[in-house]
Scaffold this motif. Structure first.
Motif, PDB file in Angstrom:
ATOM      1  N   ASP A 147     -44.756  -8.071 -32.232  1.00 17.22           N
ATOM      2  CA  ASP A 147     -44.050  -7.435 -33.274  1.00 17.22           C
ATOM      3  C   ASP A 147     -44.797  -8.237 -34.390  1.00 17.22           C
ATOM      4  O   ASP A 147     -44.671  -7.524 -35.648  1.00 17.22           O
ATOM      5  N   ARG A 148     -44.646  -9.613 -34.410  1.00 21.39           N
ATOM      6  CA  ARG A 148     -45.121 -10.178 -35.594  1.00 21.39           C
ATOM      7  C   ARG A 148     -46.576  -9.776 -36.053  1.00 21.39           C
ATOM      8  O   ARG A 148     -46.976  -9.713 -37.126  1.00 21.39           O
ATOM      9  N   ARG A 156     -47.796  -7.017 -35.576  1.00 28.12           N
ATOM     10  CA  ARG A 156     -48.088  -5.605 -36.221  1.00 28.12           C
ATOM     11  C   ARG A 156     -47.422  -5.956 -37.742  1.00 28.12           C
ATOM     12  O   ARG A 156     -48.002  -4.992 -38.584  1.00 28.12           O
ATOM     13  N   GLU A 157     -46.359  -6.487 -38.095  1.00 26.91           N
ATOM     14  CA  GLU A 157     -45.585  -6.756 -39.214  1.00 26.91           C
ATOM     15  C   GLU A 157     -46.872  -7.277 -40.247  1.00 26.91           C
ATOM     16  O   GLU A 157     -46.861  -6.882 -41.273  1.00 26.91           O
TER      17      GLU A 157
END
Length: 313
Positions: free
Chosen positions: A247-248, A250-251
């Motif tokens: 997720d990080r 991707r961000e």
């Protein structure tokens, strides 16, 4: 201990490691580790040749490294050249220049050899670790190519594909001679499709999805880790063996691809030479994580350079 010097000359950067190696204990002690952005691969994808100015930047770094190697009294030296010089029509000019300055001929290695060195450098200190599941997938995202290696204590399968942060930037994000600031949705989509096609190619010989631990190497991955940790400056110790969630990643990738040159340059841990190519490098990492379903990437500062050093010991 054997004192060795290893030089890794890639598409975007040239790096030096002078270290004392003890093959019996598996200990490698850094004496000097440095990196210079030279962009040797400038325009190679388009012209098929190494640009004169790119060669001179590289030779200037070699002269600096020659002084460091002499100062430390390294007993053995190995110079490995990767993607850009492998592809270039005028690679003989490069070979002659390095030989004149450092006294050794650069070994223009194959992508498979490059992958072997990367795996050794990244996993030698992980072998026997009980907190990281095997097999490992070691991914080395370079300027011109990306190496994929699956293995346990030894390499099982390896493949190099022509997808790297510089090559993808030059192929997809340059418009009218300048890097798009920021890139368009169509440019990003075309770049992602190119990366996906390269992963298809890699999967023909490397079982990417069998990996239990993803280990990421080289500047694109380490820079993503530095951003994830919001480091006030690039800090190798904080980055080495850090873990960044999917997720990080991707961000951070989404932010890099919608940011301007000035916004990326303002990141305190960002090397100036990576500002224009980091978005492409991060997208390569994200696409790999999505392909194999990785929840996180383990980031290693030890890579092909350490593998070259071990080959001398």
């Amino acid at each position: 201990m054997t004192r060795v010097a290893a030089v890794d000359c890639g598409t975007n950067s040239i790096r030096l490691l002078v270290a004392d190696c003890d093959p019996e204990t598996g200990e490698l002690v850094d004496l000097d580790r440095r990196m210079t952005i030279v962009r040797l691969g400038q325009g190679v994808d388009r012209t098929g040749r190494l640009a004169p100015e790119a060669l001179e930047r590289t030779f200037a770094a070699c002269r600096e490294y020659a002084a460091v190697i002499k100062e430390h009294g390294a007993e053995r030296l190995r110079f490995v050249a990767t993607s850009a010089s492998r592809d270039a029509e005028n690679r003989d000019d490069f070979v002659r220049g390095v030989l004149d300055i450092l006294g050794v001929e650069p070994e223009v290695i194959t992508g498979d050899q490059e992958a072997e060195f990367s795996f050794t450098g990244a996993t030698k200190e992980l072998t026997g670790s009980d907190h990281l599941a095997k097999p490992y997938l070691v991914v080395d995202i370079g300027g011109g190519s990306t190496e994929f290696v699956v293995g346990d204590d030894h390499v099982r399968a390896a493949r190099s594909v022509d997808v790297g942060c510089v090559r993808m930037t030059e192929r997809h994000l340059v418009l009218d001679g300048a890097v798009s600031d920021p890139p368009t949705a169509a440019q990003i989509a075309a770049m992602r499709a190119d990366i996906e096609a390269a992963l298809d190619l890699a999967e023909e010989t490397v079982p990417l999805r069998e990996a239990r631990t993803l280990v990421g190497l080289a500047g694109s991955v380490t820079t993503v880790s530095a951003i994830a940790q919001e480091l006030p400056a690039y800090d190798s110790q904080a980055i080495h063996h850090s873990r960044v969630s999917h997720d990080r990643v991707r961000e951070i990738t989404e932010w890099l691809l919608r940011s301007t040159h000035a916004e990326r340059a303002a990141v305190p841990s960002m090397h100036p030479g990576r500002v224009d190519v980091i978005g492409a490098g991060a997208l390569v990492l994200l696409t790999i994580m999505e392909r194999i379903g990785a929840e996180e990437v383990v980031v290693s500062e030890h890579d092909i350079l350490d593998g070259i050093a071990w080959s001398l010991a």
